[in-house]
Design a protein around this motif. Structure first.
Motif, PDB file in Angstrom:
ATOM      1  N   GLN A  16      44.133  38.223  -4.436  1.00 26.22           N
ATOM      2  CA  GLN A  16      45.432  38.422  -3.903  1.00 26.22           C
ATOM      3  C   GLN A  16      46.300  37.082  -4.478  1.00 26.22           C
ATOM      4  OE1 GLN A  16      46.802  40.376  -0.534  1.00 26.22           O
ATOM      5  NE2 GLN A  16      48.064  38.556   0.097  1.00 26.22           N
ATOM      6  N   VAL A  17      47.480  37.571  -5.161  1.00 21.77           N
ATOM      7  CA  VAL A  17      48.538  36.342  -5.349  1.00 21.77           C
ATOM      8  C   VAL A  17      49.684  36.696  -4.400  1.00 21.77           C
ATOM      9  CG1 VAL A  17      49.757  35.137  -6.978  1.00 21.77           C
ATOM     10  CG2 VAL A  17      47.522  35.824  -7.565  1.00 21.77           C
ATOM     11  N   GLY A  18      50.233  36.064  -3.560  1.00 26.28           N
ATOM     12  CA  GLY A  18      51.251  36.465  -2.901  1.00 26.28           C
ATOM     13  C   GLY A  18      50.927  36.271  -1.465  1.00 26.28           C
ATOM     14  N   LYS A  19      51.771  36.306  -0.505  1.00 29.07           N
ATOM     15  CA  LYS A  19      51.745  36.154   0.940  1.00 29.07           C
ATOM     16  C   LYS A  19      51.343  37.589   1.497  1.00 29.07           C
ATOM     17  CE  LYS A  19      55.116  32.780   1.371  1.00 29.07           C
ATOM     18  NZ  LYS A  19      56.355  32.198   1.865  1.00 29.07           N
ATOM     19  N   ASP A  20      50.488  37.437   2.594  1.00 27.41           N
ATOM     20  CA  ASP A  20      50.023  38.630   3.146  1.00 27.41           C
ATOM     21  C   ASP A  20      51.298  39.585   3.734  1.00 27.41           C
ATOM     22  OD1 ASP A  20      47.412  38.692   2.835  1.00 27.41           O
ATOM     23  OD2 ASP A  20      46.986  37.341   4.634  1.00 27.41           O
ATOM     24  N   SER A  21      52.262  38.602   4.295  1.00 32.54           N
ATOM     25  CA  SER A  21      53.562  39.171   4.677  1.00 32.54           C
ATOM     26  C   SER A  21      54.184  40.163   4.060  1.00 32.54           C
ATOM     27  CB  SER A  21      54.320  38.063   5.365  1.00 32.54           C
ATOM     28  OG  SER A  21      54.452  37.292   4.545  1.00 32.54           O
ATOM     29  N   ALA A  22      54.264  39.835   2.714  1.00 32.49           N
ATOM     30  CA  ALA A  22      54.984  40.667   1.633  1.00 32.49           C
ATOM     31  C   ALA A  22      54.619  42.302   1.839  1.00 32.49           C
ATOM     32  CB  ALA A  22      54.412  40.307   0.190  1.00 32.49           C
TER      33      ALA A  22
END
Length: 243
Positions: A68-74
């Motif tokens: 994963q690239v990016g925040k879990d919260s997205a």
């Protein structure tokens, strides 16, 4: 003013060319589709058998097969199945990379990458597998996105299995600050994540996907949409974040 307008038109033409190029996929050959991944499982110029499945640090998703690239919260998730030897994947990355970086860096989107060895099966060689293992090693070092981009920026021709060389992959790691370390080199040279890569490749086939890149936005195949553009993807992300 006229010169500036012409520059803008030229930039737009280049962007459209990239998007059109990205509309082509690397297809899993029908003659070799059945069993090709199983046949290649564990085969490598430097090993006689596959080792245990070792997921890279922070791997996520079903069976920990996604990076994963990016925040879990997205809120929205973009799922991308890619092969580092696939020219259509390179075209997609070239056209969409600035947008994906912007959306992930701002916390509006997370991208989950699944690595595939489709070209190895179609054309022979081990470059897809070796590059995927090296990318997983870069994930261990917290450098996946940068190395992922470097691999596409330096992608050899589809018929050139240059990425089968661990030395080449380690050389390219030198383009990513802090990645060319003894730990990374050992991970690459020992094929630490080879079995994980092949498990991901098997999941690609089991999922019924036939070409790379396969791009899903919250589960919907948006790459099949010939009208899709980076701007339209931004709109989808904006709408998902409002919902």
């Amino acid at each position: 003013m006229a010169v500036e307008r012409e520059k803008q038109k030229a930039a737009e033409r280049r962007r459209r060319t990239l998007i059109v190029a990205a509309s082509v996929v690397c297809v899993l050959g029908l003659a070799t589709a059945v069993g090709v991944l199983a046949a290649n499982h564990g085969k490598d110029s430097g090993s006689s058998k596959a080792g245990p499945v070792v997921a890279p640090s922070g791997a996520t998703g079903k069976d920990s097969l996604a990076i994963q690239v990016g925040k879990d919260s997205a809120k929205p998730t973009l799922t991308v199945w890619e092969d580092f030897r696939c020219p259509a994947c390179q075209a997609f990355e070239t056209a969409y990379r600035p947008t994906l970086h912007e959306l992930t860096d701002s916390g509006r989107l997370k991208v989950q990458y699944h690595l595939v060895t489709l070209i190895d099966g179609n054309l022979g060689g081990t470059g897809s597998k070796r590059a995927a293992n090296a990318a997983a090693c870069a994930q261990d070092a917290g450098k996946f996105r940068d190395f992922h981009d470097v691999l596409y920026e330096n992608q050899p021709k589809e018929t050139d299995d240059a990425y089968a060389s661990n030395a080449k992959l380690i050389e390219l790691a030198g383009k990513v600050s802090g990645l060319d370390t003894p730990a990374f080199k050992k991970c690459v040279n020992t094929g630490a994540h080879d079995s994980w890569v092949m498990k991901s490749a098997a999941a690609f086939q089991a999922g019924g996907f036939t070409g790379t890149p396969t791009v899903l936005f919250d589960g919907k195949n948006i790459y099949a949409d010939q009208t899709m553009t980076p701007a339209k993807l931004k709109q989808l992300v904006q709408a998902a974040n409002k919902g």
